[in-house]
Design a protein around this motif. Structure first.
Motif, PDB file in Angstrom:
ATOM      1  N   LEU A 108       0.813  -1.211   0.000  1.00 12.63           N
ATOM      2  CA  LEU A 108       0.000   0.000   0.000  1.00 12.63           C
ATOM      3  C   LEU A 108       0.852   1.270   0.000  1.00 12.63           C
ATOM      4  O   LEU A 108       0.422   2.304  -0.520  1.00 12.63           O
ATOM      5  N   MET A 109       2.045   1.201   0.537  1.00 13.95           N
ATOM      6  CA  MET A 109       2.958   2.339   0.436  1.00 13.95           C
ATOM      7  C   MET A 109       3.318   2.578  -1.030  1.00 13.95           C
ATOM      8  O   MET A 109       3.337   3.729  -1.505  1.00 13.95           O
ATOM      9  N   ALA A 110       3.585   1.489  -1.747  1.00 15.44           N
ATOM     10  CA  ALA A 110       3.872   1.620  -3.180  1.00 15.44           C
ATOM     11  C   ALA A 110       2.659   2.183  -3.915  1.00 15.44           C
ATOM     12  O   ALA A 110       2.787   3.053  -4.794  1.00 15.44           O
ATOM     13  N   ARG A 111       1.466   1.708  -3.559  1.00 13.09           N
ATOM     14  CA  ARG A 111       0.232   2.197  -4.189  1.00 13.09           C
ATOM     15  C   ARG A 111       0.065   3.693  -3.926  1.00 13.09           C
ATOM     16  O   ARG A 111      -0.253   4.482  -4.834  1.00 13.09           O
ATOM     17  N   GLN A 112       0.284   4.088  -2.692  1.00 13.10           N
ATOM     18  CA  GLN A 112       0.106   5.490  -2.326  1.00 13.10           C
ATOM     19  C   GLN A 112       1.129   6.386  -3.021  1.00 13.10           C
ATOM     20  O   GLN A 112       0.773   7.450  -3.551  1.00 13.10           O
ATOM     21  N   GLU A 113       2.371   5.964  -3.039  1.00 14.52           N
ATOM     22  CA  GLU A 113       3.411   6.810  -3.622  1.00 14.52           C
ATOM     23  C   GLU A 113       3.314   6.879  -5.139  1.00 14.52           C
ATOM     24  O   GLU A 113       3.670   7.898  -5.740  1.00 14.52           O
ATOM     25  N   ARG A 114       2.834   5.834  -5.770  1.00 15.70           N
ATOM     26  CA  ARG A 114       2.655   5.863  -7.212  1.00 15.70           C
ATOM     27  C   ARG A 114       1.441   6.709  -7.602  1.00 15.70           C
ATOM     28  O   ARG A 114       1.407   7.305  -8.675  1.00 15.70           O
ATOM     29  N   GLY A 115       0.462   6.744  -6.720  1.00 18.38           N
ATOM     30  CA  GLY A 115      -0.750   7.517  -7.007  1.00 18.38           C
ATOM     31  C   GLY A 115      -1.659   6.801  -7.986  1.00 18.38           C
ATOM     32  O   GLY A 115      -1.415   5.660  -8.368  1.00 18.38           O
ATOM     33  N   LEU A 116      -2.723   7.496  -8.389  1.00 14.36           N
ATOM     34  CA  LEU A 116      -3.707   6.915  -9.309  1.00 14.36           C
ATOM     35  C   LEU A 116      -3.567   7.563 -10.679  1.00 14.36           C
ATOM     36  O   LEU A 116      -3.444   8.780 -10.790  1.00 14.36           O
ATOM     37  N   TYR A 117      -3.567   6.728 -11.714  1.00 14.22           N
ATOM     38  CA  TYR A 117      -3.467   7.228 -13.082  1.00 14.22           C
ATOM     39  C   TYR A 117      -4.651   6.700 -13.864  1.00 14.22           C
ATOM     40  O   TYR A 117      -4.959   5.497 -13.791  1.00 14.22           O
ATOM     41  N   PRO A 118      -5.322   7.504 -14.649  1.00 12.29           N
ATOM     42  CA  PRO A 118      -5.056   8.944 -14.843  1.00 12.29           C
ATOM     43  C   PRO A 118      -5.704   9.759 -13.719  1.00 12.29           C
ATOM     44  O   PRO A 118      -6.493   9.268 -12.951  1.00 12.29           O
TER      45      PRO A 118
END
Length: 422
Positions: free
Chosen positions: A412-422
């Motif tokens: 979830l840290m990776a999910r949060q730092e990558r953010g949502l695209y688009p």
């Protein structure tokens, strides 16, 4: 309709996984806002796999490839051939791969695949045609940097060779890194065949030290005597333990003085199962769970250790060689009884760890010795288990919840730092 609408039973693989996620949410802090990510596979592909049988008829089989989460890297997970394979099962297995890869801090997401088929009913040529057609069908979502399959139940190095060749032919270049668990001369890694069983032993050895359980003379019962169970049994035997029982699809055998693995393993290879081994007694498959032992290794299929069986287990230590062998209700019962469970998502992570080594070696075209492989594997497994144990001690939670806490925080840290695209 989305996959999150599947309504699983509590003891089904997906239901078990969802309950494990629910238990870890209180330990995720601010990352809990992303927890729904863990309950929704990123992508699921259902494919028809038609092949021409040797008699000229055409048979259709249903295949799956599920990518659960890829925030930390390409998907990674095995392919199984089994008559009971379902989409829900593959979803759960892919999710456990996400957790497993994060638990040992590998740069992978989780994926899994399967075909609903009894491979024992197919000839070698039919099995090859099935594998090649399935690979072509899922080829749109797999690749060395996208999703890397590996062997699982009823698949092996030969199946991986067919998958690698099929993918390579379709992309017009030899791509050894598209699968792991390949034959050595096609880019496979030394130590891969026994890696999962070695991981079970390494984590079991460390856990035994923690609870002051001496492996010398310890009685071990193994359910599932395939690649994982037999390899783990060998290593425990070399450490001085006694393998007092073994069970597989052919039956259950017992010897209170210890089964002679130097004879049992060739017997299984020659006959296809443990049944009929002369230096043993047989007992019913259900009585297996009542046998006195210090260490129990469920290394067969998911859901085998249910609530009823958990009440009867005599072991001090349960090492999950299989994926999802213990239901949530059984987990609670074992915890109440003071029986330590080393969960699948760390216990059997040796296989995917050496698959990672194989993948890295394929990219560099530089290969390590088996001793180097085993040393690297031991170091990663021991370090990962220590981190998990410290988390369990800090929060006073089970090793399973601690493993999920460590792994889900990383996902979830990776999910949060990558953010949502688009």
């Amino acid at each position: 309709m989305t996959l999150s609408y599947v309504n699983p039973t509590a003891d089904s693989p997906w239901g078990t996984y969802l309950s494990q996620v629910d238990r870890v949410i209180p330990y995720l802090g601010e990352l809990a806002r992303w927890a729904e990510t863990l309950k929704r596979p990123k992508r699921a592909l259902i494919v028809d796999v038609p092949i021409e049988l040797d008699d000229g008829t055409v048979a259709h089989f249903e295949g799956y490839r599920v990518q659960h989460n890829m925030s930390r890297g390409p998907g990674k997970g095995g392919v199984r051939y089994h008559p009971d394979v379902t989409l829900e099962e593959v979803m759960a297995l892919s999710a456990w791969m996400s957790v497993k890869n994060a638990a040992v801090n590998l740069p992978y997401g989780g994926a899994k695949g399967g075909i609903r088929v009894d491979p024992k009913r197919l000839s070698i040529k039919e099995l090859e045609r099935l594998t090649r057609r399935y690979t072509s069908e899922i080829g749109i979502i797999i690749g060395p940097q996208q999703d890397i399959p590996a062997p699982d139940v009823n698949t092996n190095a030969q199946v991986m060779a067919w998958m690698m060749d099929t993918y390579s032919m379709n992309v017009g270049a030899t791509s050894t890194g598209v699968v792991t668990g390949k034959p050595i001369h096609l880019g496979g890694s030394l130590g891969r065949v026994k890696a999962t069983g070695r991981g079970v032993f390494v984590t079991g050895r460390e856990a035994a030290r923690r609870i002051n359980l001496d492996l010398e003379g310890a009685r071990v019962a193994v359910q599932g005597f395939g690649n994982v169970g037999s390899s783990a049994a060998e290593l425990f035997g070399q450490a001085g333990a006694k393998i007092v029982a073994a069970q597989d699809h052919t039956g259950t055998i017992v010897n209170s003085q210890g089964l002679d693995l130097s004879k049992l393993i060739p017997h299984v290879r020659d006959t296809g199962g443990v049944a009929g081994f002369k230096d043993s007694e047989s007992c019913s498959n259900e009585d297996f769970w009542d046998l006195p032992c210090e260490i129990l290794i469920p290394a067969a299929l998911e859901g085998q250790l249910n609530a009823d069986r958990a009440r009867r287990v005599h072991a001090k230590l349960v090492l999950e060689g299989a994926n999802g062998p213990t239901t949530s209700a059984a987990d609670d019962i074992l915890a109440e009884r003071g029986i330590l469970v080393v969960p699948d998502v760390i216990c059997n992570a040796g296989g995917v760890t050496v698959s990672y080594f194989e993948w890295v070696q394929d990219f560099s075209s530089f290969f390590w010795t088996e001793d180097e492989i085993n040393l690297r594997l031991d170091k990663i497994m021991v370090g990962a288990l220590r981190k998990i144990w410290d988390t369990a001690d800090e929060h006073r939670i089970t090793l399973r919840t601690a493993t999920f806490a460590v792994a889900c925080e990383r996902i979830l840290m990776a999910r949060q730092e990558r953010g949502l695209y688009p």
